[in-house]
Design an enzyme around this catalytic site. Structure first.
Site, PDB file in Angstrom:
ATOM      1  N   LYS A  27       0.244  -1.257   0.058  1.00  0.00           N
ATOM      2  CA  LYS A  27      -0.072  -0.165  -0.196  1.00  0.00           C
ATOM      3  C   LYS A  27       0.799   1.478  -0.237  1.00  0.00           C
ATOM      4  O   LYS A  27       1.897   1.454   0.837  1.00  0.00           O
ATOM      5  CB  LYS A  27      -0.772  -0.052   1.353  1.00  0.00           C
ATOM      6  CG  LYS A  27      -1.935   1.175   0.954  1.00  0.00           C
ATOM      7  CD  LYS A  27      -3.011   0.588   2.678  1.00  0.00           C
ATOM      8  CE  LYS A  27      -3.653   2.189   2.778  1.00  0.00           C
ATOM      9  NZ  LYS A  27      -4.269   1.557   3.922  1.00  0.00           N
ATOM     10  N   SER A  46      -9.823   2.069   3.443  1.00  0.00           N
ATOM     11  CA  SER A  46      -8.656   2.601   1.951  1.00  0.00           C
ATOM     12  C   SER A  46      -7.664   1.758   1.589  1.00  0.00           C
ATOM     13  O   SER A  46      -6.864   2.123   0.409  1.00  0.00           O
ATOM     14  CB  SER A  46      -7.553   3.121   3.073  1.00  0.00           C
ATOM     15  OG  SER A  46      -7.124   2.810   3.439  1.00  0.00           O
ATOM     16  N   SER A  92      -9.732  -0.600   7.265  1.00  0.00           N
ATOM     17  CA  SER A  92      -8.888  -0.404   5.550  1.00  0.00           C
ATOM     18  C   SER A  92      -8.691  -1.860   5.299  1.00  0.00           C
ATOM     19  O   SER A  92      -8.037  -1.331   4.514  1.00  0.00           O
ATOM     20  CB  SER A  92      -7.576   0.560   6.176  1.00  0.00           C
ATOM     21  OG  SER A  92      -8.484   1.724   5.606  1.00  0.00           O
TER      22      SER A  92
END
Lengths: 483, 464
Positions: free
Chosen positions: A74, A149, A173
């Site tokens: 990420k 996210s 997330s």
């Protein structure tokens, strides 16, 4: 196009050790897929250095099941050889001077970082629509959101661009996009994985975790992420073999389902699927009880106070002086701050900084923040009581199915409501996992959540592996069985 | 006008002299080449986290012990949020809610005790340099450990305020927690001043940028007069921050404090709570040295002159050396004289520590007693000083004065026989002649005879 990346890591490991394929073959396959990616999974990839690294690994290590395998991060985990944007214009061209702790660990295991995945800006969002680099699409239906996210990581793993990726989870997330995309995502116990090099959203809640195609691979990745790091004072660093209970009988396990998790706010298809799992477990020798967990219904407002309060402080360093975006036309220092931050941050981030600043201002600290910390303690205590009687807590991961890109954009509360079932876990510092348990009639993935006591990820993997094996779902989007 | 009473409180920022910074492993040495003692933590790179230097904790505990503070057993850090170019994280890590030390005091020269409300640990900011319309930042100072020592508003004159600053400085120097260099900014003062005609406190102002202890006095003088003049004109005072201008010796308005800065303090989530037990504090107590005010008392009791007392306090090494003899019955006046006189000159010349010389404890006692009993003269002492300090085989007895009457008489008789002219000069009434004969006696004896006994013997024999 080769299709090695649909194989399990055990199968890949065999081929690599027998030298029937090389790490470079896998990297090449990753980049063929990256180049045809319609989902917008990645913000940055670096084929050249990935290939270079793949070719430099030397002899295969037969004792290291992760040897030579590609992985994606990420884009809020800093890397010194690739930019790290956190999904923001503020860091559009930012290259870190150091590597995150987990980057060192991945490199030590001779894995290959192929790129940085798309995400909500500074991890603020639950549909990956706040990214400066555009939304991520759901592999099961490209008109729908990936969740967020960690949406880029979820979509990339789900669509088999990479076998695994790392995400970060502050309020859901990792778990929510894993549920939306039909993969296995785990948020470890707070303190399990070092946060050094993770761009902070809410320091007391953030945790890095693995996002994978299946349970065993998830545990295998977690195995390498826990090495002690003195640079994170909140890091406990317990290392163990998380795969060790996989395959063991679940008979006799005691499982709790919070009533809050099966209320009528949950989508009926999600609830039905969850209930079928509940039955499956009961049929296989476990006790499943409905329980009350006091205070968990307060988790969302607590999150808004604590997470946004911390975020307002954590994001203060992005001032345009040392790195990142700087405005070009400021008259004085105050003007410089205002313009840099107004121009560099997106709307959702600005909204959250404002709310967070308000929560910490003047008397609000005692009226909201201090009070929130006390109730947070009560949530942790409530879970502690439950875990005196039960091995695990289960429930759905999300209240709904993936929705359309563009939907709810005008509703700033939506992203918090999406996380109503995941946030309590962060508040209590517990490990939580999302596991695919089937599909809706529109053939969209549905996930369930498994919540463990602190440091008991291995027990969660045991249950998850059992369910996974029983269901034996085809989780490849667009795969034959899905037609 | 004279019936206004000033009330003064002082906040001191003191840089601790640990090897590393407080929340990162960078070297704590601000004076190195600018921006060399820095790392990603000091620069507040995304993703970094603070660590905590245990050495800072020990030094802060020591400072608390030296100022009679209650030491917190459970504490955490807080974030103080504000935007400024010298603050890379956008917040300072400090202790707002749980300062390490509470409710202590410092004793002034007059014996008055000034309360200290709290001591907290925090980090220093970058040093800003304003140059050609640009601001340059030196991150060497960023993250340097500080303690902030906050006094109560217990002082009522500039003399007390300056004495407080001086006593605090020497106490911290003695504790070894800081180099306390005011001119280099490792010890910084903010002075809070108000004036009032009665017991209610007046509106205070905070004076920053005070670069020396004499500046404290000057700032107070100016500020007190300024406030009184305004009050006499019937004007209302504002709670304001001002800075001292050492060129004009005036204070200059910086900002109003009524528009109170909202620092949005909250507990620092990246650093867990710190717990201290008795053992932690006891282990630091072992480093607690005798403090200046205690030394002054001890020396005074032992009849050391006021001048020597202050010289000793100013030279901790010699004071430490002298303190080795607090349980011996030596003459401290003589001991302090030779330490601060010839020995100090020798040490300065040779650039050595007294603890690295051959002047052992036993030897020092012998020397001081010999001087006291006039067994050696100060002249001999000067002559043998270098050997005393360097030669452990030196036989001190051979330098002791001859105090044996027969022996002295022999020498005196010899001299009288040798210089008949001088003897007759003396008898003619030339007083200078006896000085010459005396000098000859000393020379004959190698300076070892007791001058008092010798002159008596000489006079006796000449007057026969």
């Amino acid at each position: 196009m080769s299709n090695y990346l649909n194989l399990s890591i055990s199968e890949l490991h065999d081929l690599l050790v027998k030298k029937e394929i090389t790490p470079a073959d896998l990297v090449n396959e990753v980049f063929e897929k990256v180049e045809s990616d319609k989902l917008n999974c990645f913000i940055t990839t670096d084929k050249e250095s990935a290939l270079k690294r793949a070719n430099s690994l030397g002899e295969p290590d037969k004792d290291n099941i992760l040897w030579g395998l590609p992985i994606a991060l990420k884009d809020n985990m800093v890397t010194s050889n690739m930019r790290t944007t956190a999904g923001s214009k503020m860091l559009e061209n930012f290259v870190s001077v150091y590597d995150a702790h987990i980057v060192d660990l991945i490199n030590e295991k001779d894995m290959i970082i192929v790129g940085k995945t798309n995400m909500d800006e500074f991890a603020m969002g639950s549909s990956n629509q706040t990214s400066y680099f555009g939304p991520v699409r759901n592999p099961w239906n490209n008109a729908l959101v990936s969740g967020g996210s960690s949406g880029g990581s979820a979509s990339a793993v789900s669509s088999r661009i990479v076998p695994f990726a790392l995400g970060s989870d502050t309020g859901g997330s990792i778990r929510q996009p894993s549920s939306f995309c039909g993969i296995v995502g785990l948020k470890p116990t707070y303190g399990r994985v070092s946060r050094y090099g993770l761009i902070a959203f809410a320091s007391s809640l953030d945790q890095i975790g693995p996002m994978t195609r299946n349970v065993f691979e998830n545990a295998s990745i977690l195995n390498i992420l826990c090495k002690k790091d003195k640079r994170d004072l909140t890091h406990i660093g317990k290392e163990e073999d998380f795969t060790r209970l996989i395959g063991e009988s679940i008979s006799g396990m005691k499982i709790a389902v919070p009533k809050f998790y099966v209320s009528d706010v949950i989508d009926k298809q999600v609830l039905d699927k969850f209930n079928s799992i509940k039955k499956l477990l009961e049929d296989n020798g476990t006790t499943v009880d409905m329980v009350d967990i006091p205070y968990i219904d307060y988790a969302v407002p607590l999150y808004q106070i604590i997470a946004l309060g911390e975020a307002s402080s954590n994001l203060a360093r992005f001032d345009g002086i040392k790195y990142g975006y700087s405005t070009k036309n400021a008259n004085n220092l105050d003007d410089f701050y205002k313009k840099t931050r107004s121009e560099g941050f997106g709307d959702e981030v600005k909204r959250r900084i404002m709310v967070g600043s308000f929560m910490l201002s003047g008397k609000n600290v005692s009226e909201y923040y201090d009070k929130a910390l006390r109730i947070r303690k009560s949530i942790a205590n409530s879970f502690e009581e439950i875990f005196k009687k039960y091995d695990l807590v289960i429930g759905p991961t999300t209240t709904c199915l993936p929705y359309e890109i563009g939907e709810f954009l005008q509703d700033p509360n939506r992203s918090f409501v999406d996380d109503v079932l995941t946030i309590p876990v962060n508040m209590a510092g517990l490990p939580g996992m999302s596991l695919p348990i089937g599909f809706s009639k529109e053939h969209l993935p549905i996930g369930m959540q498994i919540i463990g006591n602190k440091w008991e990820e291995a027990v969660m993997y045991k249950l998850a592996a059992f369910i996974e094996k029983e269901l034996s779902l085809d989780l490849v989007p667009g795969g034959e069985k899905n037609e | 006008m004279n019936n206004y009473k000033p009330t003064i409180g002082i906040e001191v920022h003191l840089e601790l002299n640990t090897n590393a910074k407080v929340f990162s492993l960078s070297k704590n040495n601000y004076s190195d080449i600018a921006n060399t003692n820095i790392n990603e933590i000091d620069l507040a790179y995304p993703g970094v986290l603070p660590t905590f230097n245990k050495g800072v904790l020990d030094k802060a505990i020591l400072a608390c012990l030296g100022l009679n503070m209650n030491i917190s057993r459970k504490m955490h850090f807080d974030r103080k949020n504000y935007y400024y170019a010298d603050l890379p994280k956008g917040y300072q890590i400090t202790q707002f809610r749980t300062p390490i030390g509470l409710n202590g005091y410092l004793t002034l020269s007059t014996g008055k005790k000034v309360g200290i409300s709290d001591i907290h640990i925090e980090e220093d900011t970058c040093k800003s340099l304003h140059h050609n319309g640009k601001t340059l930042l030196n991150y060497n100072r960023c993250g340097v450990p500080l303690i902030e020592i906050v006094s109560c508003a217990d002082m009522n004159s500039k003399e007390e305020a300056m004495d407080y600053a001086e006593r605090l400085r020497e106490t911290m120097l003695y504790l070894g927690v800081s180099d306390c260099k005011i001119e280099e900014g490792s010890m910084r003062f903010d002075v809070n001043i108000s004036v009032s005609k009665d017991d209610t406190l007046g509106v205070r102002s905070e004076i920053k940028n005070i670069g020396s202890i004499s500046n404290i006095g000057e700032a107070i003088d100016y500020e007190v007069e300024r406030k009184i003049a305004l009050l006499e004109k019937g004007e209302k005072l504002n709670f304001e921050t001002r800075k001292f201008d050492s060129n004009t010796k005036t204070t200059i308005f910086m900002r109003n404090k009524d528009t109170n800065n909202d620092y949005r303090y909250f507990p620092e989530p990246d650093i867990p709570y710190i717990y201290l037990d008795d053992e932690d504090i006891e282990s630091v107590k072992e480093e607690l040295v005798m403090l200046p005010f205690e030394r002054r008392e001890e020396y005074k009791k032992r009849s050391v002159s006021d001048i020597n007392i202050e010289k000793l306090i100013a030279n901790k090494e010699l004071s430490d050396y002298l303190n080795m003899f607090l349980n011996d019955s030596i003459d401290f006046s003589i001991a302090s004289n030779i330490l601060l006189g010839d020995i100090s000159a020798y040490l300065n010349k040779k650039r050595v520590s007294i603890f690295d010389t051959k002047l052992s404890r036993d030897r020092f006692i012998i020397v001081v007693n010999a001087l006291k009993n006039e067994e050696i003269s100060s002249k001999i002492f000067k002559e043998i000083l270098e050997s005393l300090m360097e030669d452990e085989k030196l036989d001190l007895d051979s330098y002791k004065q001859v105090d044996n009457n027969d022996e002295i008489e022999n020498i005196v008789n010899g001299v009288i026989a040798k210089y008949p002219d001088s003897v007759s000069d003396y008898k003619k009434g030339k007083d200078n002649a006896i000085k010459f004969l005396m000098g000859m006696c000393m020379k004959e004896s190698g300076g070892k005879i007791n001058p008092k006994t010798t002159i008596e013997a000489l006079q006796n024999l000449l007057n026969k």
